[in-house]
Write a protein that holds these residues in place. Structure first.
Motif, PDB file in Angstrom:
ATOM      1  N   LEU A   1       0.821  -1.209   0.000  1.00  0.00           N
ATOM      2  CA  LEU A   1       0.000   0.000   0.000  1.00  0.00           C
ATOM      3  C   LEU A   1       0.854   1.257   0.000  1.00  0.00           C
ATOM      4  CD1 LEU A   1      -2.827   1.276   0.131  1.00  0.00           C
ATOM      5  CD2 LEU A   1      -2.657   1.151   2.636  1.00  0.00           C
ATOM      6  N   ASP A   2       1.995   1.254   0.717  1.00  0.00           N
ATOM      7  CA  ASP A   2       2.884   2.415   0.703  1.00  0.00           C
ATOM      8  C   ASP A   2       3.271   2.783  -0.726  1.00  0.00           C
ATOM      9  OD1 ASP A   2       2.927   2.636   3.480  1.00  0.00           O
ATOM     10  OD2 ASP A   2       4.684   1.341   3.680  1.00  0.00           O
ATOM     11  N   VAL A   3       3.544   1.778  -1.538  1.00  0.00           N
ATOM     12  CA  VAL A   3       3.972   2.001  -2.912  1.00  0.00           C
ATOM     13  C   VAL A   3       2.795   2.458  -3.770  1.00  0.00           C
ATOM     14  CG1 VAL A   3       5.172   0.976  -4.889  1.00  0.00           C
ATOM     15  CG2 VAL A   3       5.736   0.232  -2.558  1.00  0.00           C
ATOM     16  N   VAL A   4       1.634   1.838  -3.564  1.00  0.00           N
ATOM     17  CA  VAL A   4       0.437   2.219  -4.314  1.00  0.00           C
ATOM     18  C   VAL A   4       0.073   3.678  -4.040  1.00  0.00           C
ATOM     19  CG1 VAL A   4      -2.042   1.795  -4.600  1.00  0.00           C
ATOM     20  CG2 VAL A   4      -0.461  -0.134  -4.425  1.00  0.00           C
ATOM     21  N   LEU A   5       0.104   4.082  -2.775  1.00  0.00           N
ATOM     22  CA  LEU A   5      -0.269   5.449  -2.425  1.00  0.00           C
ATOM     23  C   LEU A   5       0.624   6.475  -3.104  1.00  0.00           C
ATOM     24  CD1 LEU A   5      -1.018   5.107   1.411  1.00  0.00           C
ATOM     25  CD2 LEU A   5      -2.637   5.041  -0.492  1.00  0.00           C
ATOM     26  N   ARG A   6       1.922   6.195  -3.167  1.00  0.00           N
ATOM     27  CA  ARG A   6       2.835   7.126  -3.842  1.00  0.00           C
ATOM     28  C   ARG A   6       2.590   7.122  -5.355  1.00  0.00           C
ATOM     29  NH1 ARG A   6       8.402   8.340  -3.294  1.00  0.00           N
ATOM     30  NH2 ARG A   6       8.082   8.293  -1.023  1.00  0.00           N
TER      31      ARG A   6
END
Length: 264
Positions: free
Chosen positions: A233-238
């Motif tokens: 999710l950290d990567v998706v949000l960015r």
């Protein structure tokens, strides 16, 4: 309207296992999750997960910047990282091939990415950009969620072309995967968005390289398989977040959807 500091996660209507996992991860950190209808909600602070066709309808209203690798990125890599010849071409040119080749659209799923015996076997359709590469055999393929040049989480997703999802963490190939990815990112990381999904694979012993890049992907439209959803999710949000928070180094990787000038 007041939104949380982290904003909210906007989802395309089509429900998938990955969208469910990411939704649960977002809620665990206190984010709102909204499944979109026909139009973008009238609120700010959105992050997006879903397909590009639906994104084309709502991205401008959401005011999100959708990051993606360049179409020709694979063709710019040294052979040591690809293990095969790869060329950017067109579907019309690919139809003239008289040899087997792996042909795929660089981003969209307009036709199946597959090995075609000859160009005549390609499906009908309008001319479009394609990637053409030598045929190779992957003993195993891994999906890596990359943020700021570091692997946040990952998953094996196939063995010999068959679905076989296992977490990267604790996998017997984890050290080799991380070593190859670290070398690649130290050399070519600045040619990718700060948030990207990178697929790499273990080639069968008959090839002259062991590990190679399969392809890069957009985190906001990727299956996380057995990767950890909280770190994914950290990567998706960015990769699909507010335009107002877009870093300068990522502006060249923003997708333009019609009149939605996402890099503006």
């Amino acid at each position: 309207m007041i939104v949380t500091k982290q904003g909210f996660l906007a989802l395309a209507p089509q429900c998938t296992t990955t969208s469910e996992l990411l939704s649960a991860a977002a809620r665990r950190r206190g984010m709102d999750v909204e499944i979109l209808g026909g139009a973008a909600p009238e609120r700010r602070g959105a992050h997006y997960y879903g397909g590009p066709a639906f994104a084309a309808r709502v991205a401008e209203g959401l005011e999100v910047a959708l990051l993606e690798p360049s179409d020709d990125w694979l063709t710019t890599l040294p052979y040591a990282y690809t293990g095969r010849r790869i060329a950017m071409s067109t579907l019309d040119e690919a139809r003239r091939l008289s040899r087997p080749a792996f042909v795929k659209p660089p981003r969209e799923k307009s036709f199946p990415a597959a090995v075609y015996p000859t160009g005549a076997d390609l499906p009908p359709g309008p001319d479009a950009a394609v990637l053409i590469s030598d045929v190779v055999t992957w003993a195993a393929e891994f999906r890596l969620y990359i943020l700021d040049g570091e692997i946040r989480t990952g998953s094996q997703y196939t063995t010999y072309g068959h679905l076989h999802a296992e977490p990267l963490e604790g996998h017997r190939h984890e050290p080799a995967v991380r070593e190859f990815a670290a070398d690649l990112l130290s050399t070519c990381g600045d040619t990718l968005p700060s948030a990207v999904v990178l697929d790499i694979g273990l080639l069968t012993p008959d090839h002259d390289t062991e590990w190679a890049v399969v392809e890069p992907n957009m985190p906001w439209f990727s299956n996380c398989y057995a990767a950890g959803p909280d770190r994914a999710l950290d990567v998706v949000l960015r990769s699909a977040g507010p335009r107002s928070a877009l870093a300068e180094r990522d502006r060249r990787f923003c997708r333009h959807l019609g009149d939605a000038h996402l890099a503006g």
